[in-house]
Design an enzyme around this catalytic site. Structure first.
Site, PDB file in Angstrom:
ATOM      1  N   VAL A   1       0.841  -1.196   0.000  1.00 34.15           N
ATOM      2  CA  VAL A   1       0.000   0.000   0.000  1.00 34.15           C
ATOM      3  C   VAL A   1       0.880   1.253   0.000  1.00 34.15           C
ATOM      4  O   VAL A   1       1.537   1.546   0.991  1.00 34.15           O
ATOM      5  CB  VAL A   1      -0.908   0.017   1.238  1.00 34.15           C
ATOM      6  CG1 VAL A   1      -1.779   1.259   1.231  1.00 34.15           C
ATOM      7  CG2 VAL A   1      -1.774  -1.230   1.268  1.00 34.15           C
ATOM      8  N   PRO A   2       0.938   1.956  -1.123  1.00 32.46           N
ATOM      9  CA  PRO A   2       1.746   3.175  -1.254  1.00 32.46           C
ATOM     10  C   PRO A   2       1.167   4.330  -0.446  1.00 32.46           C
ATOM     11  O   PRO A   2       0.764   5.346  -0.995  1.00 32.46           O
ATOM     12  CB  PRO A   2       1.716   3.452  -2.753  1.00 32.46           C
ATOM     13  CG  PRO A   2       0.385   2.904  -3.204  1.00 32.46           C
ATOM     14  CD  PRO A   2       0.151   1.687  -2.331  1.00 32.46           C
ATOM     15  N   CYS A   3       1.127   4.142   0.862  1.00 35.58           N
ATOM     16  CA  CYS A   3       0.530   5.162   1.724  1.00 35.58           C
ATOM     17  C   CYS A   3       1.305   6.480   1.631  1.00 35.58           C
ATOM     18  O   CYS A   3       0.805   7.527   1.986  1.00 35.58           O
ATOM     19  CB  CYS A   3       0.495   4.658   3.161  1.00 35.58           C
ATOM     20  SG  CYS A   3       2.009   3.826   3.674  1.00 35.58           S
ATOM     21  N   HIS A   4       2.548   6.414   1.118  1.00 42.34           N
ATOM     22  CA  HIS A   4       3.345   7.637   1.008  1.00 42.34           C
ATOM     23  C   HIS A   4       2.811   8.536  -0.106  1.00 42.34           C
ATOM     24  O   HIS A   4       3.118   9.712  -0.168  1.00 42.34           O
ATOM     25  CB  HIS A   4       4.811   7.276   0.754  1.00 42.34           C
ATOM     26  CG  HIS A   4       5.031   6.473  -0.473  1.00 42.34           C
ATOM     27  ND1 HIS A   4       4.915   5.097  -0.492  1.00 42.34           N
ATOM     28  CD2 HIS A   4       5.336   6.841  -1.736  1.00 42.34           C
ATOM     29  CE1 HIS A   4       5.165   4.674  -1.732  1.00 42.34           C
ATOM     30  NE2 HIS A   4       5.418   5.704  -2.505  1.00 42.34           N
TER      31      HIS A   4
END
Length: 104
Positions: free
Chosen positions: A49-52
């Site tokens: 999950v590319p939460c950044h």
DNA sequence: GTCATGACGGATC
DNA sequence: GGATCCGCCATGA
């Protein structure tokens, strides 16, 4: 399938070089006002999950302790091709993910 | 079922 | 333009 899972699924839809906001993901999850829930979910975000790529609707990054330092997150985004403004915010209006382009 | 909390967002001062 | 307050929705105790 909890709301959190929906958030993770939506976050994974964000392509590299694009940015999205908590409100945007919340909207995709069906609750435009659940932006806070999205943030909470990001805290528990598993790998993949590319939460950044998920930031404030203003374009500013979250707290300094997000990824060990907002500078870290910023570098991660720059590596994705995201441009940053002299204000220290990400060029959200230029890299804002429409929420479409992958699913449809 | 209810109370309190949380990577937010928008409105107001 | 910046800082502060309130509101919203889902989750956990």
């Amino acid at each position: 399938m909890s709301f959190y899972d929906k958030v993770y699924a939506a976050a994974r839809q964000i392509p590299a070089g694009k940015l999205s906001t908590y409100g945007q993901l919340a909207l995709l999850c069906g609750s435009p006002r659940a932006s806070r829930i999205v943030g909470a979910a990001m805290l528990h975000a598993p790998e993949g999950v590319p939460c950044h790529r998920v930031i404030y609707g203003d374009g500013t990054l979250c707290c300094d302790q997000a990824f060990g330092g907002k500078e870290i997150q910023r570098q991660m985004l720059e590596a994705e091709g995201i441009a940053f403004l002299p204000d220290g915010r990400a060029d959200l209006r230029a890299h804002l993910w429409d929420g479409t382009g992958l699913e449809e």
